[in-house]
Design an enzyme around this catalytic site. Structure first.
Site, PDB file in Angstrom:
ATOM      1  NE  ARG A  97     -31.258 -14.604   8.003  1.00 51.88           N
ATOM      2  CZ  ARG A  97     -30.985 -14.362   6.735  1.00 51.88           C
ATOM      3  NH1 ARG A  97     -30.342 -15.235   6.011  1.00 51.88           N
ATOM      4  NH2 ARG A  97     -31.325 -13.223   6.189  1.00 51.88           N
ATOM      5  CB  THR A 113     -33.026 -27.730  12.361  1.00 54.84           C
ATOM      6  OG1 THR A 113     -32.541 -26.514  11.771  1.00 54.84           O
ATOM      7  CG2 THR A 113     -33.685 -28.592  11.308  1.00 54.84           C
TER       8      THR A 113
HETATM    9  C1  LIG Z   1     -29.793 -24.737  12.962  1.00 54.79           C
HETATM   10  C2  LIG Z   1     -29.430 -23.430  12.390  1.00 54.79           C
HETATM   11  C3  LIG Z   1     -30.414 -22.594  11.842  1.00 54.79           C
HETATM   12  C4  LIG Z   1     -31.881 -22.955  11.836  1.00 54.79           C
HETATM   13  O1  LIG Z   1     -32.540 -22.377  12.955  1.00 54.79           O
HETATM   14  P1  LIG Z   1     -34.136 -22.356  13.045  1.00 54.79           P
HETATM   15  O2  LIG Z   1     -34.385 -21.914  14.434  1.00 54.79           O
HETATM   16  O3  LIG Z   1     -34.610 -23.726  12.799  1.00 54.79           O
HETATM   17  O4  LIG Z   1     -34.602 -21.387  12.043  1.00 54.79           O
HETATM   18  C5  LIG Z   1     -30.030 -21.380  11.328  1.00 54.79           C
HETATM   19  N1  LIG Z   1     -28.742 -20.992  11.335  1.00 54.79           N
HETATM   20  C6  LIG Z   1     -27.775 -21.764  11.859  1.00 54.79           C
HETATM   21  C7  LIG Z   1     -26.367 -21.282  11.848  1.00 54.79           C
HETATM   22  C8  LIG Z   1     -28.073 -23.004  12.400  1.00 54.79           C
HETATM   23  O5  LIG Z   1     -27.099 -23.774  12.905  1.00 54.79           O
END
Ligand SMILES: *Cc1c(COP(=O)(O)O)cnc(C)c1O
Length: 812
Positions: free
Chosen positions: A535, A642
């Site tokens: 995001r 994540t």
């Molecule tokens: C894993 C994932 C996120 C989380 O990303 P971060 O870098 O941890 O904020 C957000 N959107 C999607 C579609 C994801 O697969």
């Protein structure tokens, strides 16, 4: 029972014909996809039914994971894979002249979440089923997902995401299990003829909650759990009261969109309605289901665990109290003990503005009975806390404060377990954000570092890497991720290093083709693929990344003969529709990309690709091709992250601040196998406490930085309409809330180290190998095992079946 290719072809043809009454040869891609999806759903329906029956027959304890968001991604391939049908289906489709990849593109990617929090919920669903843990999801079936993002002249434009347009083959509408949810009206308590206090309602808005169930398929273990998403409808018996289409709006809108516009009162009210709608329907259906166990109410916490994913579902607590008090006629003390033992809560953020608070007046009007119960919970909390801990701490931890209901406080007071999502984040909760509560209830706090499912993010997204791993270390890692550590043994094996480099190159070539097809940008697959996908938020600091790109661009222009290591910067990010600054950053990156990608002086040295409409399906395409994982949030701000885990597991090297789970990544893979830069979280706290940060001073004293920042406002980047000024101002004149300028210098240095290492391909690949081999601890299987053991006290029910393996201890 194994499915043969021949049998599949025969059954698929008949499935198609029964749905459309003509031959599959005339079917559109959508129709063929629908037929295949329904075929798979029929195939798993027996396991789905038997799993449900098994849980009831054996009176097993079940988890209910309440989340306002789920981000499951496409399910066709994942379901076929977990069922062990993937190869058969691929072969059968090929024989019929189709390809799975093609059909798969017809599946909508349900955007029922914003980002990490929703994706975590879906990774958890996958791990629950794959471990054979009896676990259900509970959420909302939004008619429209999060908006579909388009770029027009580099600006984000939001379009409706009509994901249900071509039907959703995975869901089953379950009219037998509807619930009634009541809003507003008047409520009072009255003694009935048995002497019980009874809640009386008048003039309520009654909404029918209709469940849509989706199977959550375990990995080759015959377990199929349930994800239940609720949809709001007019109660059948009240249909005659709704004379016009407009009159039905207040009901339909409850499950229409994820995150209504919260810039006005109506929008915020709608969000609160959504929360209570999901919570009330969920708790009613759980307690109704519990009756099938024929056990006393006292045993509810032995058979039910309700998890509150962030504060959005925290009304579970008063709703459960309401049912136990008003409908089951327990005493307050009895009801409270049951509720408290049943509920647990995960905190996901330390961002002050993201801590949920509702005006008391709004809550009182919309949910009068729930508000009465919250008042009572608050009063009892105050009465028992103040005498022992004093007024200050009691006041700071109360649920009702200054005219608002503090949802985090409600969640903490009503839950037996409170967890953060990475070691650092949990520490910050205990020492800062929830410090006073930690003093009251130290035993409730615990850490559960997030995880990802390696089935979707490795096995399916990266078949090349999966084949290589199978070949080198055998297939055991697929059931027991800790086996990945065996791959470390190949660190010095030249052949393996070459093979791994080849896998990565092929993935990059594939992404390069996709980029060209989608955006018409030609990128060099030999360049470093530098990826930041998440995001868009100022704390995640995409603008720090942008400043480095701008710095690099100026360097290339000013030093045409210098030898640059080619780099492709890849972004994917949606900004919240009302978040102006985030949208301005998107515009600046897009305009900068336009400039760079079309400058003949730059050529292959630098390219910038910003994908539209980032989501799970795009992530699956980008991640296997990444060389660098950008995890550059201001230390202390990112709870866990994540995407850092997904990228590591696919062999990207992490370029990171010591924030969230990046710290644990460092602990497992070693600092020498990643690129660390920037302030530590301790330093951030100290800098904030000192109160003497002066970004303008840094701007004025750092020549390199000033030169770069000035390019935002001196027409270097064409096509901007003040967005460059906006970013410049926030960083230089409004003192740079997220310390971008402070970390700039060390970020540039880390980027130079990236270039230097990349020149040594074998050394780079060796580090990549170590990252893959060290990624096992971030398997969501382990995370779920820890939730199950420590918080929920649920067992891997199917453990005794040979199809479900007990899990090895994670690496330490
Ligand atoms: C894993 C994932 C996120 C989380 O990303 P971060 O870098 O941890 O904020 C957000 N959107 C999607 C579609 C994801 O697969």
């Amino acid at each position: 029972m194994t499915l043969t290719v021949k049998a599949f072809i025969k059954e698929f043809k008949s499935q198609f014909q029964s749905m459309y009454a003509y031959s599959y040869k005339e079917g559109s891609t959508e129709q063929l996809y629908n037929a295949l999806g329904l075929y798979i759903k029929n195939y798993l329906s027996r396991n789905w039914k038997e799993t449900k029956e098994d849980y009831v027959e054996n009176s097993v304890k079940q988890v209910y994971y309440f989340s306002m968001e789920f981000l499951p991604g496409r399910q066709l391939e994942s379901n076929a894979y977990n069922l062990g049908l993937l190869d058969t289906i691929k072969e059968g489709l090929n024989e019929m002249g189709m390809s799975l990849e093609e059909l798969e593109e017809a599946e909508a990617d349900p955007a029922l979440g914003n980002g990490g929090l929703g994706r975590l919920a879906s990774c958890f669903m996958d791990s629950l089923a794959s471990l054979g843990v009896p676990g259900n999801g509970n959420g909302i079936r939004y008619q429209y997902g999060l908006f579909k993002q388009k770029f027009v002249d580099g600006y984000q434009v939001e379009l409706p995401e009509n994901w249900l347009r071509y039907r959703n083959v995975w869901e089953t509408r379950n009219d037998k299990s509807t619930c009634m949810v009541k809003f507003g009206g008047n409520v009072w308590l009255e003694k009935n003829h048995l002497g019980y206090m009874e809640a009386k309602y008048e003039n309520t808005l009654n909404v029918l909650a209709v469940p849509y169930d989706t199977p959550m398929v375990g990995y080759r273990n015959n377990v199929v759990n349930n994800l239940r998403l609720w949809s709001a409808e007019i109660p059948v018996e009240e249909e005659e009261n709704y004379h016009t289409l407009e009159a039905t709006e207040p009901i339909k809108e409850i499950t229409q969109v994820l995150y209504p516009d919260d810039s006005n009162y109506e929008g915020r009210l709608l969000r609160l309605k959504q929360e209570y709608f999901m919570v009330s329907a969920g708790v009613q259906s759980i307690l109704r289901h519990y009756k099938k166990y024929n056990l006393p109410r006292k045993n509810i916490p032995d058979k039910v665990a309700i998890h509150i994913n962030d504060t959005h579902p925290a009304l579970v607590i008063p709703e459960m109290m309401r049912i136990l008090l008003d409908e089951e006629h327990l005493s307050w003390e009895q009801a409270w003990e049951i509720t408290f033992k049943t509920c647990s809560y995960t905190n996901h953020t330390i961002l002050r503005e993201a801590l949920e608070k509702w005006p008391i007046d709004m809550m009182k009007d919309l949910l009068p009975r729930i508000y009465m119960i919250i008042e009572e919970i608050n009063q009892r909390f105050v009465d028992t806390t103040a005498p022992i801990y004093g007024d200050r701490i009691t006041w700071q931890t109360a649920i009702l404060q200054n005219g608002v209901v503090n949802m985090a406080h409600l969640a903490v007071i009503g839950s037996h377990s409170i967890n953060g999502v990475a070691k650092l984040h949990t520490e910050i909760l205990m020492e800062d954000v929830l410090k006073d509560f930690f003093e009251l209830y130290p035993e409730r706090f615990n850490n559960k570092t997030n995880g990802i499912t390696q089935r979707r993010w490795m096995h399916l997204a990266n078949p090349g890497l999966t084949r290589l791993l199978d070949e080198k270390i055998g297939e055991e890692w697929k059931k027991n991720p800790s086996e990945l550590k065996v791959f470390k043994g190949f660190e010095q094996d030249e052949k393996t290093i070459k093979e791994l480099a080849k896998v990565k190159f092929e993935n990059k070539q594939r992404l390069a083709d996709y980029i060209e097809e989608l955006q018409g940008i030609k990128v060099n697959p030999k360049a470093i693929f530098d990826v930041q996908i998440k995001r868009l938020h100022a704390y995640k600091r995409q603008h720090l990344n942008m400043l480095h790109i701008l710095y690099r661009y100026l360097d290339i222009k000013e030093n045409p003969s210098k030898d640059f290591v080619p780099r492709v910067f890849i972004f994917g990010a949606k900004a919240a529709p009302s978040y102006m600054y985030a949208k301005q950053i998107i515009k600046v990156i897009n305009s900068l990309a336009e400039l760079i990608n079309n400058d003949p002086d730059v050529g292959d040295k630098l390219k910038v690709v910003f994908f539209e409409n980032y989501g799970v399906s795009l992530a699956e395409k980008i991640i296997p091709a990444a060389d660098i994982s950008e995890q550059i949030s201001l230390a202390s701000m990112e709870a866990s992250g994540t995407s850092n885990m997904k990228l590591m597991a696919n062999g990207a090297l992490t370029l990171a601040t010591l924030d969230g789970a990046n710290i644990e990544i460092k602990d497992f893979v070693g600092e020498e196998n990643m690129f660390i830069f920037g302030l530590s979280s301790k330093e951030v706290y100290e800098l904030k406490a000192a109160g003497n940060y002066n970004s303008k001073g840094i701007y004025e004293s750092n020549e390199k930085l000033r030169h770069t920042l000035d390019a935002l406002t001196n027409d270097t980047i064409p096509g901007l309409n003040g967005e460059g000024y906006a970013v410049f101002d926030s960083l230089v004149n409004y003192n740079d809330e997220y310390f971008v300028l402070k970390d700039f210098e060390s970020y540039i240095k880390a980027q130079e180290k990236v270039d230097a290492l990349y020149r040594n391909t074998d050394e780079w690949t060796r580090k990549s190998l170590l990252n893959i081999a060290s990624s096992a601890p971030f398997s969501a299987d382990y995370t779920i095992k820890r939730y199950a053991d420590d918080i929920w006290k649920v067992k891997q029910h199917s453990e005794q079946k040979d199809s479900v393996q007990p899990l090895d201890e994670p690496l330490t």
